[in-house]
Motif scaffolding. Structure first.
Motif, PDB file in Angstrom:
ATOM      1  N   MET A  41       0.845  -1.204   0.000  1.00  0.00           N
ATOM      2  CA  MET A  41       0.000   0.000   0.000  1.00  0.00           C
ATOM      3  C   MET A  41       0.883   1.257   0.000  1.00  0.00           C
ATOM      4  SD  MET A  41      -3.215  -1.363   0.606  1.00  0.00           S
ATOM      5  CE  MET A  41      -4.265  -0.100   1.209  1.00  0.00           C
ATOM      6  N   TYR A  42       1.930   1.229   0.851  1.00  0.00           N
ATOM      7  CA  TYR A  42       2.844   2.378   0.927  1.00  0.00           C
ATOM      8  C   TYR A  42       3.650   2.501  -0.367  1.00  0.00           C
ATOM      9  CZ  TYR A  42       1.360   2.643   5.688  1.00  0.00           C
ATOM     10  OH  TYR A  42       0.562   2.775   6.789  1.00  0.00           O
ATOM     11  N   ARG A  43       3.985   1.370  -0.936  1.00  0.00           N
ATOM     12  CA  ARG A  43       4.712   1.386  -2.203  1.00  0.00           C
ATOM     13  C   ARG A  43       3.826   1.950  -3.322  1.00  0.00           C
ATOM     14  NH1 ARG A  43       9.320  -1.949  -2.667  1.00  0.00           N
ATOM     15  NH2 ARG A  43       9.947  -2.755  -0.652  1.00  0.00           N
ATOM     16  N   HIS A 105      12.131   5.942  -2.018  1.00  0.00           N
ATOM     17  CA  HIS A 105      11.291   7.005  -1.454  1.00  0.00           C
ATOM     18  C   HIS A 105      10.209   6.524  -0.498  1.00  0.00           C
ATOM     19  CE1 HIS A 105      12.978   8.880  -5.140  1.00  0.00           C
ATOM     20  NE2 HIS A 105      13.084   9.901  -4.325  1.00  0.00           N
ATOM     21  N   VAL A 106      10.020   5.206  -0.410  1.00  0.00           N
ATOM     22  CA  VAL A 106       8.842   4.715   0.325  1.00  0.00           C
ATOM     23  C   VAL A 106       8.906   4.989   1.836  1.00  0.00           C
ATOM     24  CG1 VAL A 106       9.693   2.315   0.521  1.00  0.00           C
ATOM     25  CG2 VAL A 106       7.254   2.759   0.546  1.00  0.00           C
ATOM     26  N   SER A 107      10.110   4.989   2.413  1.00  0.00           N
ATOM     27  CA  SER A 107      10.209   5.257   3.851  1.00  0.00           C
ATOM     28  C   SER A 107       9.706   6.655   4.174  1.00  0.00           C
ATOM     29  CB  SER A 107      11.653   5.134   4.329  1.00  0.00           C
ATOM     30  OG  SER A 107      11.919   3.821   4.706  1.00  0.00           O
ATOM     31  N   LYS A 108      10.046   7.586   3.314  1.00  0.00           N
ATOM     32  CA  LYS A 108       9.629   8.977   3.537  1.00  0.00           C
ATOM     33  C   LYS A 108       8.100   9.086   3.466  1.00  0.00           C
ATOM     34  CE  LYS A 108      10.964  13.505   2.963  1.00  0.00           C
ATOM     35  NZ  LYS A 108      12.107  14.337   2.736  1.00  0.00           N
ATOM     36  N   GLN A 122      -7.815   1.934   4.817  1.00  0.00           N
ATOM     37  CA  GLN A 122      -8.011   0.991   3.699  1.00  0.00           C
ATOM     38  C   GLN A 122      -7.591  -0.425   4.100  1.00  0.00           C
ATOM     39  OE1 GLN A 122      -7.045   2.127  -0.298  1.00  0.00           O
ATOM     40  NE2 GLN A 122      -6.893   4.287   0.187  1.00  0.00           N
ATOM     41  N   GLN A 123      -6.538  -0.531   4.916  1.00  0.00           N
ATOM     42  CA  GLN A 123      -6.089  -1.869   5.362  1.00  0.00           C
ATOM     43  C   GLN A 123      -7.132  -2.514   6.259  1.00  0.00           C
ATOM     44  OE1 GLN A 123      -2.064  -1.487   7.044  1.00  0.00           O
ATOM     45  NE2 GLN A 123      -1.676  -0.056   5.403  1.00  0.00           N
ATOM     46  N   ARG A 124      -7.773  -1.690   7.107  1.00  0.00           N
ATOM     47  CA  ARG A 124      -8.814  -2.251   7.993  1.00  0.00           C
ATOM     48  C   ARG A 124      -9.984  -2.775   7.153  1.00  0.00           C
ATOM     49  NH1 ARG A 124      -8.292   2.596  12.206  1.00  0.00           N
ATOM     50  NH2 ARG A 124      -6.596   1.706  13.428  1.00  0.00           N
ATOM     51  N   ILE A 190      14.588   5.099  10.166  1.00  0.00           N
ATOM     52  CA  ILE A 190      13.408   5.877   9.766  1.00  0.00           C
ATOM     53  C   ILE A 190      12.136   5.198  10.291  1.00  0.00           C
ATOM     54  CG2 ILE A 190      12.066   6.792   7.837  1.00  0.00           C
ATOM     55  CD1 ILE A 190      14.613   6.952   6.203  1.00  0.00           C
ATOM     56  N   ASP A 191      12.036   3.873  10.111  1.00  0.00           N
ATOM     57  CA  ASP A 191      10.808   3.160  10.490  1.00  0.00           C
ATOM     58  C   ASP A 191      10.577   3.152  12.001  1.00  0.00           C
ATOM     59  OD1 ASP A 191      10.373   2.616   7.825  1.00  0.00           O
ATOM     60  OD2 ASP A 191      11.005   0.521   7.915  1.00  0.00           O
ATOM     61  N   SER A 192      11.673   3.069  12.796  1.00  0.00           N
ATOM     62  CA  SER A 192      11.452   2.930  14.238  1.00  0.00           C
ATOM     63  C   SER A 192      11.461   4.254  14.991  1.00  0.00           C
ATOM     64  CB  SER A 192      12.456   1.957  14.848  1.00  0.00           C
ATOM     65  OG  SER A 192      13.745   2.414  14.601  1.00  0.00           O
TER      66      SER A 192
HETATM   67  O1   DC Z   1       7.735  -4.253   3.719  1.00  0.00           O
HETATM   68  P1   DC Z   1       8.090  -3.286   2.610  1.00  0.00           P
HETATM   69  O2   DC Z   1       9.560  -3.145   2.373  1.00  0.00           O
HETATM   70  O3   DC Z   1       7.361  -3.555   1.330  1.00  0.00           O
HETATM   71  O4   DC Z   1       7.564  -1.871   3.149  1.00  0.00           O
HETATM   72  C1   DC Z   1       7.711  -0.702   2.407  1.00  0.00           C
HETATM   73  C2   DC Z   1       7.716   0.514   3.334  1.00  0.00           C
HETATM   74  O5   DC Z   1       6.450   0.687   3.937  1.00  0.00           O
HETATM   75  C3   DC Z   1       8.743   0.475   4.465  1.00  0.00           C
HETATM   76  O6   DC Z   1       9.426   1.714   4.508  1.00  0.00           O
HETATM   77  C4   DC Z   1       7.927   0.327   5.718  1.00  0.00           C
HETATM   78  C5   DC Z   1       6.569   0.818   5.343  1.00  0.00           C
HETATM   79  N1   DC Z   1       5.466   0.088   5.969  1.00  0.00           N
HETATM   80  C6   DC Z   1       4.860   0.665   7.055  1.00  0.00           C
HETATM   81  O7   DC Z   1       5.278   1.729   7.493  1.00  0.00           O
HETATM   82  N2   DC Z   1       3.795   0.056   7.640  1.00  0.00           N
HETATM   83  C7   DC Z   1       3.357  -1.126   7.164  1.00  0.00           C
HETATM   84  N3   DC Z   1       2.298  -1.710   7.757  1.00  0.00           N
HETATM   85  C8   DC Z   1       3.988  -1.746   6.071  1.00  0.00           C
HETATM   86  C9   DC Z   1       5.062  -1.106   5.497  1.00  0.00           C
END
Ligand code: DC
Length: 234
Positions: A41-43, A105-108, A122-124, A190-192
């Protein structure tokens, strides 16, 4: 009166390359559930922003665009190695979301609160469709905090970089181990550390450190936890 069972969601969270996609896919196959990798979804939102603005810097614009974009997942319609179809306003973008541009760019994009809010909703909705294994970063903490089963996979950055290196090598992609390790450490940070829905294990999740474990061992451990939880919860 027969007890009504809510659709079962199994939440699998963990950092990049922790093995959660492999585990989620195997569990889904074993249980006959749908495997929903929420990272797509984020991608897809990132791909939409890059197409529209050639950049993801404008938070407000990226958020508005995500809110008005239909992103959906469906069972795989083609046998080309995909585990599901990813649709962006109906267009099949399953492979385009794996490009290195999206990767970069997806992390941003996934740190923008408005984007997270729209995609969480949308995920729910997708989760309500029925029995599924949902893999992500915040499924057990934010998307489905009352999921009946939560598993959090972890592994050292070095182990994850080693696995990603082997994966890429097997696909004929050349990239140095050091470069992969640096990128994993950067994404972890970035994620944590993001303010909204940072990557962390839910208090009631089974945490499995996969360093030195085979996927079969992790699968075994997960299945016995699932059976035990289902029994305990009646
Ligand atoms: O798992 P992935 O590499 O396809 O995830 C892509 C990006 O989306 C990664 O930066 C983390 C983020 N992501 C998120 O923040 N929350 C989620 N539930 C799934 C992925």
């Amino acid at each position: 009166m027969a007890e009504q069972h809510k659709p079962l969601v199994i939440a699998i969270d963990g950092p990049a390359a922790s093995g959660k996609s492999t585990l989620a896919e195997l569990l889904a196959k074993k249980l006959g559930f749908f495997y929903f990798d929420t990272g797509v979804m984020y991608r897809a939102a990132t791909l939409a922003a890059l197409r529209a603005f050639q950049s993801v810097e404008e938070e407000e614009a990226v958020t508005r665009l995500t809110e008005s974009t239909g992103i959906d997942v469906q069972p795989a319609s083609i046998e080309d190695g995909r585990v599901m179809d990813v649709l962006l306003n109906g267009e099949d973008v399953t492979w385009q979301i794996r490009s290195s541009e999206v990767e970069q760019h997806v992390s941003k994009v996934s740190a923008y609160p408005g984007v997270r809010k729209a995609l969480t909703e949308q995920q729910r909705q997708i989760g309500l469709r029925g029995n599924m294994v949902m893999a992500g970063r915040d499924i057990g903490t934010v998307v489905f905090p009352d999921a009946r089963i939560k598993i959090y996979l972890d592994a050292s950055a070095e182990e994850r970089a080693r696995r990603r290196y082997c994966e890429l090598e097997a696909r004929g992609v050349e990239m140095s181990y050091e470069r992969i390790l640096t990128s994993i450490i950067r994404r972890d940070r970035i994620d944590s550390t993001r303010k909204h829905a940072p990557l962390k294990a839910a208090a009631d999740a089974l945490v499995i450190n996969t360093d030195g474990k085979t996927i079969e061992e992790v699968l075994e451990e997960s299945l016995s936890f699932i059976h035990q939880q289902l029994q305990n919860q009646g």
